[in-house]
Motif scaffolding. Structure first.
Motif, PDB file in Angstrom:
ATOM      1  N   UNK A  71     -58.484  35.191  -5.212  1.00  0.00           N
ATOM      2  CA  UNK A  71     -56.874  35.640  -5.460  1.00  0.00           C
ATOM      3  C   UNK A  71     -55.891  34.415  -5.384  1.00  0.00           C
ATOM      4  N   UNK A  74     -56.219  31.778  -6.150  1.00  0.00           N
ATOM      5  CA  UNK A  74     -55.659  31.570  -8.423  1.00  0.00           C
ATOM      6  C   UNK A  74     -54.008  30.947  -8.194  1.00  0.00           C
ATOM      7  N   UNK A  77     -53.383  27.615  -6.117  1.00  0.00           N
ATOM      8  CA  UNK A  77     -53.920  26.319  -7.697  1.00  0.00           C
ATOM      9  C   UNK A  77     -52.934  26.766  -8.614  1.00  0.00           C
ATOM     10  N   UNK A  78     -52.151  27.573  -9.213  1.00  0.00           N
ATOM     11  CA  UNK A  78     -51.641  27.939 -10.526  1.00  0.00           C
ATOM     12  C   UNK A  78     -50.056  27.434  -9.817  1.00  0.00           C
TER      13      UNK A  78
ATOM     14  N   UNK B 189     -53.571  25.715 -17.424  1.00  0.00           N
ATOM     15  CA  UNK B 189     -53.200  26.850 -15.599  1.00  0.00           C
ATOM     16  C   UNK B 189     -53.340  28.168 -15.884  1.00  0.00           C
ATOM     17  N   UNK B 190     -51.870  28.192 -16.742  1.00  0.00           N
ATOM     18  CA  UNK B 190     -51.520  29.472 -16.794  1.00  0.00           C
ATOM     19  C   UNK B 190     -52.092  30.800 -17.727  1.00  0.00           C
ATOM     20  N   UNK B 193     -54.279  31.276 -15.329  1.00  0.00           N
ATOM     21  CA  UNK B 193     -54.272  32.795 -14.289  1.00  0.00           C
ATOM     22  C   UNK B 193     -53.815  34.078 -15.004  1.00  0.00           C
ATOM     23  N   UNK B 196     -57.293  36.034 -15.165  1.00  0.00           N
ATOM     24  CA  UNK B 196     -57.352  36.368 -13.954  1.00  0.00           C
ATOM     25  C   UNK B 196     -56.427  37.868 -13.512  1.00  0.00           C
ATOM     26  N   UNK B 197     -55.487  37.306 -13.804  1.00  0.00           N
ATOM     27  CA  UNK B 197     -54.330  38.032 -12.738  1.00  0.00           C
ATOM     28  C   UNK B 197     -54.420  39.664 -13.689  1.00  0.00           C
ATOM     29  N   UNK B 200     -57.398  41.813 -13.455  1.00  0.00           N
ATOM     30  CA  UNK B 200     -57.069  42.368 -11.861  1.00  0.00           C
ATOM     31  C   UNK B 200     -55.738  43.179 -11.923  1.00  0.00           C
TER      32      UNK B 200
END
Lengths: 99, 313, 475, 102
Positions: A71, A74, A77-78, B189-190, B193, B196-197, B200
């Motif tokens: 996490x 991630x 990176x972002x 990229x976003x 993100x 994933x997020x 999660x």
């Protein structure tokens, strides 16, 4: 034996974290700072997580630590990507103004 | 002993330093960022004091969501008028105020020490809570206090959240922003993100919810994590604010309160006790409903709108 | 009994949920239905309190230091009735003007019902922390309702109120924390074993409540807030919702008051200062709504007299005055708001000839004004007389003078208004009323004012109820 | 010892909050300051209770949790109010208090 190994990892992790922070504070521009911050800190976090995983008692805790590291990866990176992008855009605007 | 004292001293000095930066830092934006850091240190202090429930709540709500709300409001100010938004910073030469605040600090120190002297009370209610814990089927006494022993507090706490939302919506309603949020979710990229997020966040929220019965966690922490996902979706333009809310949104605003208050009233129909404790399964259902309500309300508070609509990517 | 008590708190809450869920065209009807329904539960509750004295309930059957307790005594019942009447009148008044399709109907009615719910819940609560949550809800919703006026002065007033309210609750909460540390209980009841409460904790809680109740000199948020709030909101805040903190202050004082301190004197002195300052400020205001708002500052000061005069009779008088003042003040706010909308101004100087142009409003102002001054046969007389008697018996000359001054000074600002509305030769302005208020809106205000007078003629039942409300339950 | 240390920390944070409230003109700053003071009070609330069997008393924990949620609600609403005020008046500050401004 494991304790010693973990300790070494911990110290190494702290060292990388420290280096990353020094870089953040001392380096000249946004890109260099991002570079130092993300790379060094990700490695530092990995080492610390690894050390804690070695010391942890269960596989579950160890895998949670791995998740924490992922996490962190991630997130950094972002955010690094977005900050760099923003900095580039701002630069372009500045150049357009003839600065 | 020395080690823990060193940790305490370190935490306390960082806390005070950050507080000072929040108040005296020149740049407003940075003051907000320092406030978020302050909240995280507070969370560590709660952990250090042995109250993980509060550590989680502080990190998720006190630092995370308050920070997001403040940054969101700040951005709105800048959008309206970038120059005026940051004007009117600090009053110059604050000697008198330094003196006054020193006095206030001293006063609170004296009060605090007096409070420490006073305790030594039996903590009657706390003892009773621990003694009655086995009656509830819950393992986490804090959850038991919040949902059962002092459930009415929680009903009204949820109503405070609802009231804040209604008030914020009312003032924001005539304030439709010109430009929509930047649809940054289209950036690769976003997008990654988000992929994933957000799932999660959902998993973590459910975990916190389930854990709350016996371990640190509960509806509030879970709802805040859920809201974090909502905030992310709003920020990236994946969902956009709506002036009108559908029935489902409106229902989710009150779902939790309805379940909690409803479970308290239903026993009356059978001649039972008002706010009688529900069974364990019912408690999970109530907590889940509360999590949904808290998550939705906080997300909507962040976007200062009546509802949210997803944008197809 | 449980059902009646539950109804008082949960019926307005259910109406709130219904308003949120149903389409907005039903909001008004549901709000009115809810506000008509919950007072029905007050009837058995009142009967019960008359028969048995204070009624208590432990929620969830948890023994009290563990769970939250509710407690209803005569004062609670009286205040609940006041809430029922003012909320209903305010609703009628708001509904008369409200365009249900207008922007904000989706939020106005839920907030309004939320205020009624919170007020009821805070009034019946017998738990220090539950009271905190209730008072926070009241403050937040009050601020939101003031902000519905949606203009710069109103938003500024709302902001100031919110910030000060947050500071007030900070002190209250710190005091509550100390009480819990000392006694291990949050119940609003005499601590087990009768141990005296630490006076630091008491002072902290009182300070917080004094901010919320707008006791001089912590009143700074009040005049702007009440003056800028939409009429019905100002009425409900000034009559009931804003007085919850004061009722809480009374209760906490009578339960935990230390025997031998200068504290009662100090609070009494603040009350006297509030009476003088509020009345003088009311005299010089140029706008009617602000006159009424400053009068609230003075009346809060007057109601504080019960602290130094501590006795059941004083408590009875103050409770009666709270009720009567609530009716009169709400009536004045509603009438002033009607005038403001009808004439486009509520500047005191522009009110001449009001008795011809808006006779119902002028009559309402006159009745409510006379009640505030405390002339017989209005209800205002009885409360003041009771307090005067007590002050005389206790030889509390300072308080005696304050009470007399309160009457005289309020006469000064009330008659200034009345002279302008009724006896001032009409200036060249036409008789026209640009936007006549609906009859229901005028009658709502008038009925409240009449309540204040009628209760003065038949005070028996209310006084009997209040006699049961011996301070904080320790009779 | 630990309790005293954290009492002093809370006192310092409270004092800093008061300072911030006094010197700040921007409403966001005022809100930040109030939130600092709230944190200090929450900390004291927990410290004022006696641990039971070596563990912190659950009641003040629940109280603080409720307090945190109330604080974030009030803050969120205050922020919305500030944005609206800024939109209408062009200022994110309150004018100096004048009792009789209309």
């Amino acid at each position: 034996m494991i304790d010693v190994f973990a300790l070494v990892l911990l110290i190494g992790g702290c060292g990388f974290m420290f280096a990353g922070t020094v870089g953040l504070l001392r380096l000249p521009d946004v890109y260099c700072r991002l570079h130092a911050q993300t790379k060094a800190d990700n490695l530092g976090l990995l080492l610390i997580c690894a050390a804690l995983a070695l010391l942890s008692e269960s596989l579950l805790a160890a895998s949670l630590l791995l998740l924490i590291w992922l996490l962190g990866l991630v997130a950094s990176t972002v955010s690094a990507h977005l900050i760099a992008r923003h900095a580039r855009a701002a630069e372009r605007v500045d150049r357009g103004k003839g600065r | 002993m020395i080690g823990t004292l060193a940790v305490d001293l370190l935490l306390v000095s960082i806390l005070i330093g950050l507080a000072w930066q929040v108040v005296r830092g020149r740049v407003l934006f940075r003051a907000i960022v320092f406030f978020v850091a302050f909240g995280l240190i507070m969370a560590m202090i709660w952990g250090r004091l042995g109250v993980p429930d509060l550590a989680l709540a502080e990190a998720a709500i006190g630092a995370g969501l308050t920070g997001a709300l403040m940054l969101g409001a700040f951005r709105r100010l800048v959008e309206i008028d970038a120059r005026q938004a940051v004007s009117g910073g600090l009053r110059p030469s604050p000697r008198l105020s330094l003196l006054l605040s020193l006095l206030a600090g001293l006063l609170v120190a004296v009060l605090g020490l007096a409070g420490l002297e006073l305790r030594g009370g039996s903590g009657e209610a706390g003892r009773a809570a621990l003694d009655s814990l086995h009656l509830t089927g819950l393992g986490n006494p804090v959850s038991a206090v919040l949902l059962l022993f002092r459930g009415l507090d929680t009903v009204f706490e949820m109503l405070v959240l609802l009231g804040a939302f209604l008030g914020a919506r009312h003032v924001a309603e005539r304030d439709r922003r010109s430009g929509a949020a930047i649809a940054s979710h289209r950036l690769p990229m976003v997008g990654a993100l988000q992929m994933t997020v957000v799932p999660l966040a959902l998993v973590v929220a459910l975990h916190l919810l389930r854990a709350g019965a016996n371990d640190p966690g509960g509806a509030f922490q879970a709802g805040a994590v859920l809201a974090a996902g909502g905030v992310l979706l709003t920020l990236t333009g994946r969902v956009v604010p709506q002036a009108q809310a559908g029935l489902l949104t409106r229902f989710s605003l009150i779902f939790g309160t309805l379940m909690l208050a409803g479970s308290g009233i239903v026993p009356l129909i059978y001649g039972g006790v008002l706010m009688a404790p529900p069974g364990k399964t019912a408690i999970y259902a109530i907590e889940a409903a509360m999590m949904v309500s808290i998550g939705v309300t906080l997300s909507l508070l962040f976007s200062a709108s009546a509802g949210l609509r997803a944008v197809r990517s | 009994m449980t059902n009646a008590l539950a109804g008082v708190v949960f019926v307005p809450m259910a109406a709130l949920f219904a308003v949120i869920l149903l389409p907005s065209r039903y909001s008004r009807a549901v709000a009115i239905a809810g506000l008509l329904l919950w007072p029905i539960f007050l009837i058995p509750l009142t009967a019960m309190v008359r028969a048995e004295g204070a009624v208590t309930l432990a929620l969830g059957n948890w023994p009290v230091p563990l769970g939250i307790g509710w407690r209803v005594d005569g004062l609670t019942v009286v205040t609940l009735w006041l809430n029922a009447a003012v909320a209903l009148a305010g609703t009628v008044r708001a509904a008369g003007f409200f365009d249900p399709e207008r922007h904000g109907a989706r939020t106005y009615w839920p907030l309004w019902l939320l205020l009624v719910t919170a007020t009821n819940a805070a009034l019946v609560s017998a738990d220090l922390f539950n009271l905190y949550v209730g008072l926070e809800l009241i403050t937040l919703v009050s601020v939101a309702l003031i902000a519905t006026a949606d203009n710069v002065p109103a938003l500024r007033a709302a902001m100031r109120y919110l910030l000060l309210g947050m500071l007030g609750s900070l002190f209250y909460l710190l005091g509550v924390g100390m009480v819990y540390g000392q006694t291990g209980s949050l119940a609003l009841a005499v601590p087990a074993g009768g141990a005296a409460l630490d006076s630091t904790a008491l002072v902290l809680m009182l300070t917080g409540l004094m901010v919320k109740a707008a006791v001089f000199p912590l009143h700074v948020w009040l005049p702007d807030s009440y003056g800028q709030a939409p009429g019905p909101v100002g009425a409900l805040l000034a009559a009931v919702a804003g007085k919850v903190a004061l009722v809480a202050l009374w209760r906490i004082w009578f339960l935990f008051a230390p025997d031998d301190t200068a504290l009662p004197w100090l609070i009494g002195a603040l009350g006297s200062a509030a009476v003088v300052y509020g009345s003088l400020a009311a005299m010089v205001q140029t706008r009617l709504k602000r006159v009424v708002a400053y009068s609230s500052v003075a009346q809060v000061g007057f109601l504080l007299m019960v602290v130094p005069l501590a006795s059941p009779a004083a408590f009875q008088g103050a409770g009666f005055h709270l009720l009567v003042h609530g009716f009169a003040k709400a009536a004045m706010f509603l009438a002033a708001a009607n005038i403001l909308i009808a004439l486009g101004t509520d500047a005191v100087g522009r009110l001449s000839g009001l008795d011809k142009r808006m006779p119902l409003e002028a009559f309402t102002l006159a009745l409510a004004g006379v009640t505030l001054v405390g002339l017989p046969p209005t209800g205002g007389f009885i409360g003041k007389w009771k307090l005067l008697e007590v002050a005389w018996q206790q030889a509390g000359w300072a308080w005696l003078i304050t009470i007399l001054l309160s009457g005289l000074l309020s006469a000064a600002y009330v008659f200034r208004i009345l002279a302008m509305t009724c006896f001032h030769p009409r200036h060249s302005g036409s008789r026209a009323v640009p936007r006549k208020p609906p009859l229901a809106a005028s009658l709502a205000a008038l009925l409240l004012a009449l309540c204040g007078v009628v209760i003065g003629m038949f005070p028996g039942p209310v006084l009997r109820l209040l006699a049961l409300a011996a301070p904080g339950g320790v009779s | 010892m630990t309790a005293e240390l954290y009492v002093f920390a809370a006192a310092a944070v409270f004092g800093i909050g008061v300072h911030g409230l006094l010197i700040a003109r921007h409403l966001m700053r005022k809100l930040l300051a109030v939130n600092l003071m709230l944190s200090a009070v929450f900390l004291l609330l927990l410290l004022f209770s006696t641990p039971i069997g070596g563990k912190p008393d659950p009641i003040p924990q629940a109280l603080v949790l409720t307090g945190i949620v109330i604080a974030v609600s009030s803050t969120a609403f205050a922020l919305a109010l500030m944005v609206r005020l800024f939109r209408l008046s062009g200022r994110a500050t309150l004018p100096r208090f004048e009792p009789d401004d209309d």
